[in-house]
Design an enzyme around this catalytic site. Structure first.
Site, PDB file in Angstrom:
ATOM      1  N   HIS B  62      49.458  50.722  34.345  1.00  0.00           N
ATOM      2  CA  HIS B  62      49.121  52.132  34.140  1.00  0.00           C
ATOM      3  C   HIS B  62      49.690  52.667  32.829  1.00  0.00           C
ATOM      4  CE1 HIS B  62      47.734  52.672  38.302  1.00  0.00           C
ATOM      5  NE2 HIS B  62      48.757  51.943  38.667  1.00  0.00           N
ATOM      6  N   CYS B 412      40.720  22.312  42.773  1.00  0.00           N
ATOM      7  CA  CYS B 412      40.100  23.539  43.266  1.00  0.00           C
ATOM      8  C   CYS B 412      38.998  23.892  42.281  1.00  0.00           C
ATOM      9  CB  CYS B 412      41.143  24.645  43.359  1.00  0.00           C
ATOM     10  SG  CYS B 412      40.446  26.295  43.496  1.00  0.00           S
TER      11      CYS B 412
END
Lengths: 409, 467
Positions: B62, B412
């Site tokens: 932020h 993966c």
């Protein structure tokens, strides 16, 4: 470091039944450089971990792993090169793919590409099943590999979600691992496998089948402690278990098709193909469960044979059939494959429905003209429906989409 | 380098013990590690760092443009954002400065935008800009119909929360901090200038105590006799969409907060997924990290309005995190000099952004309480594996694959994770204790198939490592 480039005649992505069958045919037909890539360490695709029968032919029945070996051997004997542990990462051109394996990065250029990347079951998250995120949650694919390829322990009490053929295979795998199947759960009012198999599960293995039932929540911190299920009539019950297997609900593994911006079929979510298994891009073909998630290994193998013939024609310089029209299904039908049609396409179609109906009428219509109509004995969700191709000669290539409807009673 | 998992805790006395190895506790431990003279313990209830709120949030870095002006949170977020952006760059933490758009869907929301721009200025953030629908739809062509305008906040970024926490912990441990896992604190006794912590692994003595226990900070505070605040877990459920949906948005799409609630956001993640959420449900169960049918339905309803095409995409994962909300709209960082104790409570969703600034603030409070930290040193930089989608994974790097073929051997497939990366994670300073820990370090099993293809193979590698 620049990436080395290899030139081949045909690049097949995926060494499952469709890819291996296509490669064997192409190599046997005299195509010099047929390359089959598979990202797994061993060729054979899903049958590698289907340690049950039902593969091969009536006269020569085989288990899944034996069938995988047979196809692999046939492709290699015919002269195809099968490269396992090699991943096709992305497109490097209209007929080129970037690949990687322990041997390094490569760009492979081909005169034709066959995508045979298969399908996977939707996992729990994709089905939006609420609850915690404990261990012990499987798809059939992961369960079969864990048990049959690696001998891993899976827990002691399993609930199997689904009651179609693959669900019963999952239940067999649970038992093979020494665990108990607590229950099978299906949202439909009946089992969707053969009567023999359903009776065997219920009577011999004493597995309760909960019909009209939905899994509403997974419970447990760390390890799964149970699943909450709800019957259509509102009754809700908690089944104590430490393992749950989500079966069926297949989606094509279409990443390469999508990254290549091939046109996808909204029903199958695989690449849209015509009767010759051409995709929307010249020189790119598709076969197997990528096209119809998911049919039997035998169907995938037949696709491989069919696509090989189309690739041979294309390499020989045949014009692509330019005038195909979309082949669309209407609810309750979910999808049809192939899903574009040209006059004279000769191979049968496979379809799936989402609703149970007895003696329904299957109708094929173009611009209000009925091209074909037949009454089926039954239509059961999660089971194959076939449509023969005799009507395709009536298709107007300049007309609108051809629509397939199923009207039940 | 010390990371302990079981057996009794060391019998000696620490100079400082930090309770809670979330992003805040790890940042504090890392800051204290700059003082070679100090003996520091980082005490964690679970078997890995970052297992609470730190692993399940919206992963946004932020600017602090909408914080409460003048609050401690506003100041620490402002400082922390700058520091974390720099730290991420040098440490291999994935960050993408995508910017945010606060999209107004009705008149009330549109009227609120200028006030938010003014509030940003009071928070020393001046780069916001009001944009008209034409530009908004040019920037975000897939946005649902009916948006009336937006506030552009170019400084908002997305970040990898897992690597951030892990980088702090790794640096802390490499510089002498003892990380004690599986040590939930059940009681604290303070006498003769020493805290005696009762944990599941026996007692731990320390002369100074920092409470960074997140959701449980109020419980620990009560053990020391303080009733300053209560943590109410505020659950946020989120849906993670397939990477193939990534191109549907180019910014963080934030809701405009109004009197009727906060609304949900759609944001890309640094891993290349899209995130939809969070819900905001005040609960009383600090273990209620499950998703609910109602929550998921609400998210899909909101998602359909913000980005209609999103709902046709596959869902990769669903998760829920608990924010450590308190009665006040600010952090609850309090020094208790009489007990040589600092409470770091009420660190909400901005804690990831503010973490480095919170750590400096807390160590300053400790010094004010008479802790002589001794001379400071610069920490050896840490290079974490970058899990960002915009950062090429090892298997895309020909040089690395040529030097070590294990990086070319993918396990993966959905996430492109090689055997080499799994091997490296298992041998790292703060290694994973289970498959979820391995997932947060490598992304193995975090992809669209959720283990259909790779689950058994990844488990085999993990268990084969004697883990």
């Amino acid at each position: 470091m620049t990436r080395p480039t290899r030139e081949v005649d045909v690049l097949v992505v995926g060494a499952g039944p469709a890819g291996l069958a296509a490669a064997a045919r192409l190599a046997a037909a005299g195509i010099a450089r047929v390359d089959v890539l598979d990202r797994e360490q061993h060729a054979g695709g899903v049958p590698r971990h289907c340690r049950h029968g039902g593969f091969g032919t009536w006269t020569h029945p085989l288990t899944g792993p034996a069938y995988a070996r047979l196809l692999h051997t046939a492709a290699v004997r015919a002269g195809a090169v099968v490269r396992t542990g090699t991943t096709a990462l992305d497109w490097a051109g209209p007929l080129a793919l970037d690949t990687v394996g322990p041997q390094g990065l490569e760009t492979v250029r081909a005169r034709a590409v066959v995508l045979a990347t298969g399908a996977r079951e939707r996992p729990r998250a994709a089905r939006l099943v609420p609850g915690t995120r404990p261990d012990g949650v499987y798809t059939t694919g992961e369960l079969q590999q864990a048990v049959h390829l690696y001998g891993q322990r899976i827990g002691t009490r399993a609930v199997v979600v689904g009651a179609e053929s693959v669900s019963y295979a999952a239940a067999d795998t649970v038992r093979a691992a020494g665990a108990q199947v607590v229950a099978m759960v299906t949202e439909l009012p009946v089992s969707q496998t053969t009567a023999v198999r359903a009776h065997d599960a219920r009577l011999r293995h004493r597995v309760p089948l909960l019909t009209d039932t939905t899994v509403t929540e997974l419970l447990g911190h760390g390890r799964l402690s149970g699943v909450r299920v709800r019957h259509r009539d509102g009754r809700s019950v908690q089944l104590a278990c430490d393992t749950v297997v989500f079966t069926g609900d297949f989606v094509p593994d279409h990443e390469l098709a999508r990254r290549g911006r091939l046109e996808l079929d909204p029903g199958t979510r695989g690449p849209a193909v015509d009767g010759a298994l051409h995709t929307s891009r010249p020189g790119v073909f598709a076969a197997g469960s990528l096209l119809h998630p998911v049919e039997s290994a035998a169907t995938a193998t037949r696709d491989g044979v069919r696509v090989a013939a189309a690739v041979l024609e294309s390499l020989a310089g045949a014009e692509r059939p330019r005038h195909t029209v979309p082949l669309l299904v209407e609810p309750p039908l979910r999808w049809i494959a192939p899903n574009r049609v040209a006059p004279g396409d000769g191979h049968p179609y496979v379809l799936r429905t989402s609703a149970l109906s007895k003696r329904p009428v299957l109708q094929v219509v173009q611009d209000g003209r009925v091209l074909h109509e037949e009454r089926l004995r039954a239509a059961v969700p999660n089971r194959t429906l076939t449509l023969t191709a005799g009507w395709t000669r009536l298709v107007d290539p300049a007309g609108g989409p051809v629509r397939v409807t199923l009207t039940g009673r | 380098m010390t990371v302990t998992l079981n057996g009794p805790l060391p019998s000696g006395s620490y100079d400082v013990a930090v309770v809670g190895a979330g992003v805040v506790g790890c940042a504090i431990a890392r800051e204290l590690a700059r003082r070679p003279r100090l003996r520091v313990a980082l005490v964690e209830a679970q078997d890995d760092v970052g297992q609470g709120t730190s692993k399940a949030n919206t992963a946004i870095l932020h600017t602090g443009f909408d914080a409460v002006p003048g609050s401690l949170e506003a100041r620490l977020v402002r400082e922390g954002a700058r520091r974390l952006a720099a730290y991420a760059g040098e440490s291999g933490i994935a960050v993408e400065p995508v910017g945010a758009l606060l999209v107004a869907w009705d008149e009330e929301q549109r009227a609120a935008l200028p006030h938010l721009a003014e509030k940003a200025v009071r928070n020393e953030y001046r780069a916001t800009r009001l944009i008209e629908p034409a530009e908004l739809y040019e920037r975000e062509p897939h946005l649902g119909p009916g948006a009336l305008g937006a506030l552009h906040v170019p400084g908002e970024s997305i970040v990898c929360p897992w690597t951030t926490t892990l980088a702090y912990a790794t640096q802390a441990v490499r510089h002498g901090v003892d990380l004690h896992l599986n040590s939930p604190v059940s009681d604290v006794n303070w006498h003769d200038g020493e805290h005696v912590l009762s944990t599941a692994r026996g007692t731990l003595r320390t002369r100074r105590l920092v409470n960074a226990a997140g959701l449980h900070a109020d419980t620990l505070d009560r053990h020391l006799g303080h009733r300053d605040f209560t943590v109410t877990p505020r659950r946020g459920q989120l849906i993670v969409f397939d990477k193939l949906a990534r191109d549907l948005v180019h910014h963080i799409l934030l809701p405009v907060p109004t009197a009727r609630g906060k609304g949900v956001l759609v944001t890309p993640t640094v891993y290349g997924n899209l995130l939809l959420g969070p819900t905001a449900e005040d609960l009383d169960d600090k273990r209620a990290t499950g998703s609910t049918a109602e929550g998921l339905a609400l998210l899909r309803e909101s998602g359909a309005r913000i980005l209609p095409a999103l709902l046709d995409e596959e869902v990769t994962a669903v998760y829920a995190g608990l924010r450590a909300a308190t009665e006040q709209d600010d952090y609850r960082i309090t020094a208790h000099p009489e007990q040589a104790y600092v409470t770091v409570g009420g660190i909400r969703s901005t804690g990831l952004t503010a973490s480095l600034a919170i750590a400096s603030h807390v160590t300053a409070l400790l010094a004010d309480m008479g802790l002589d930290p001794g001379p400071a040193r610069d920490l050896e930089p840490v290079r974490m594996p970058n899990l960002g989608e915009t950062h090429p994974r090892p298997h895309r790097n020909a040089r690395r694959v040529a030097a070590d073929p294990e990086y070319g051997s993918l396990v993966c497939h959905c996430e492109g994770v090689s055997r080499g990366e799994i091997r490296d994670a298992l041998a790292s300073t703060v290694p994973p204790r289970n498959l979820d820990g391995l997932r947060r370090r490598t992304r193995a099993r975090a992809g669209r198939c959720q283990g259909f293809y790779c689950g058994a193979a990844v488990r085999e590698l993990f268990e084969g490592a004697g883990a």
